[in-house]
Design an enzyme around this catalytic site. Structure first.
Site, PDB file in Angstrom:
ATOM      1  CG  HIS A   1      39.941  39.028  36.181  1.00  0.00           C
ATOM      2  ND1 HIS A   1      41.045  38.730  36.931  1.00  0.00           N
ATOM      3  CD2 HIS A   1      38.888  38.958  37.030  1.00  0.00           C
ATOM      4  CE1 HIS A   1      40.685  38.485  38.179  1.00  0.00           C
ATOM      5  NE2 HIS A   1      39.371  38.613  38.265  1.00  0.00           N
TER       6      HIS A   1
ATOM      7  CG  HIS B   1      35.953  46.238  40.261  1.00  0.00           C
ATOM      8  ND1 HIS B   1      34.884  45.539  40.806  1.00  0.00           N
ATOM      9  CD2 HIS B   1      37.069  45.699  40.824  1.00  0.00           C
ATOM     10  CE1 HIS B   1      35.332  44.648  41.661  1.00  0.00           C
ATOM     11  NE2 HIS B   1      36.663  44.719  41.692  1.00  0.00           N
TER      12      HIS B   1
END
Length: 262
Positions: free
Chosen positions: A117, A205
């Protein structure tokens, strides 16, 4: 180059965030103006489950692969996190295997993530009876957002705040504007509940792998260059790492709430 600091107290794996990721404050907070002397509010309808789980929670790090809890467990406190879920395709898992195999030549204890995620918030702590209004406010603020793409193709090394864990991630190189817009709305909801907002100038990220301890020195430099070469040389990586986000998700304890993008 030093490892980027991110707000993981322990794990980025979704199934562990309710007990592993910590907020900066480390304590549960109520809505603006709430005081400890006020009577407990009734639990709202529509949230199944016990607001004060009776099962004992162990802080023994040996039972969690050496991970250390970021904030003390307390009954009625629900670790809450807002993020963009990423469903890994077969090609992504092939790339992941190549990257982790190479990185393990530098850090053998490195473990691959099982779920992926991109965070839009820190992990914060909500009281059980504030989950429903928190989710409702999120849904209202996120309703107008459309699906969008971003590119996550830059390998980077991260550590959590207390340097007890190190991560390898794919940093976003395109799509910051849309992500910052989402964070702005999520931050607004967090402020309503006097909770810590997301980090200033965040490094968006997707984490790929982790290990216990601050081993960033081993993973940066030559290892990082080799990992970036693998990403750059991977077949169709430009297409693979151009990600379309279709929904936002909020996890609070063991409850998931989804907010589809238009």
């Amino acid at each position: 180059m030093s490892a980027a600091l991110v707000g993981y107290s322990s794990s980025e794996e979704e199934q562990e965030q309710q007990e592993e990721e910590g907020s900066r404050g480390g304590s549960a907070q109520g809505p603006p103006g709430a005081s400890s002397g006020r009577p407990r509010l009734p639990v709202p309808a529509g949230l199944p489950g016990d607001p004060d789980p009776e099962e004992a929670v162990s802080d023994d790090s040996s039972r969690h692969g050496g991970r250390v809890r970021g904030f003390p467990h307390e009954r009625g406190n629900w670790a809450t996190h807002v993020y963009l879920p990423y469903i890994a395709q077969e090609e992504f898992l092939e790339l992941l295997e190549l990257l982790v195999s190479r990185a393990r030549t530098y850090v053998p204890s490195l473990a691959a993530m099982e779920e992926f995620h991109l965070s839009l918030s820190q992990c914060v702590v909500l009281r059980y009876h504030w989950i429903e209004p928190f989710v409702r406010s999120l849904r209202e603020r996120l309703a107008a957002f459309h699906r969008f793409f971003c590119v996550a193709d830059q390998v980077k090394v991260y550590t959590n705040q207390n340097k007890t864990r190190t991560f390898i991630g794919l940093e976003v190189s395109a799509g910051h504007f849309q992500l910052l817009e989402l964070v702005s709305e999520v931050d607004a909801v967090l402020k309503e509940f006097d909770l810590p907002v997301f980090y200033k100038d965040p490094s968006f990220h997707i984490s790929l792998a982790w290990c216990v301890g601050d081993l960033s020195g081993r993973l940066e430099g030559q290892c990082l260059r080799e990992l970036q070469d693998i990403v750059d040389g991977f077949e169709e990586s430009a297409f693979l790492l151009r990600i379309q986000w279709e929904q936002i998700r909020c996890k609070s304890g063991n409850k998931y709430f989804s907010f589809p993008l238009r």
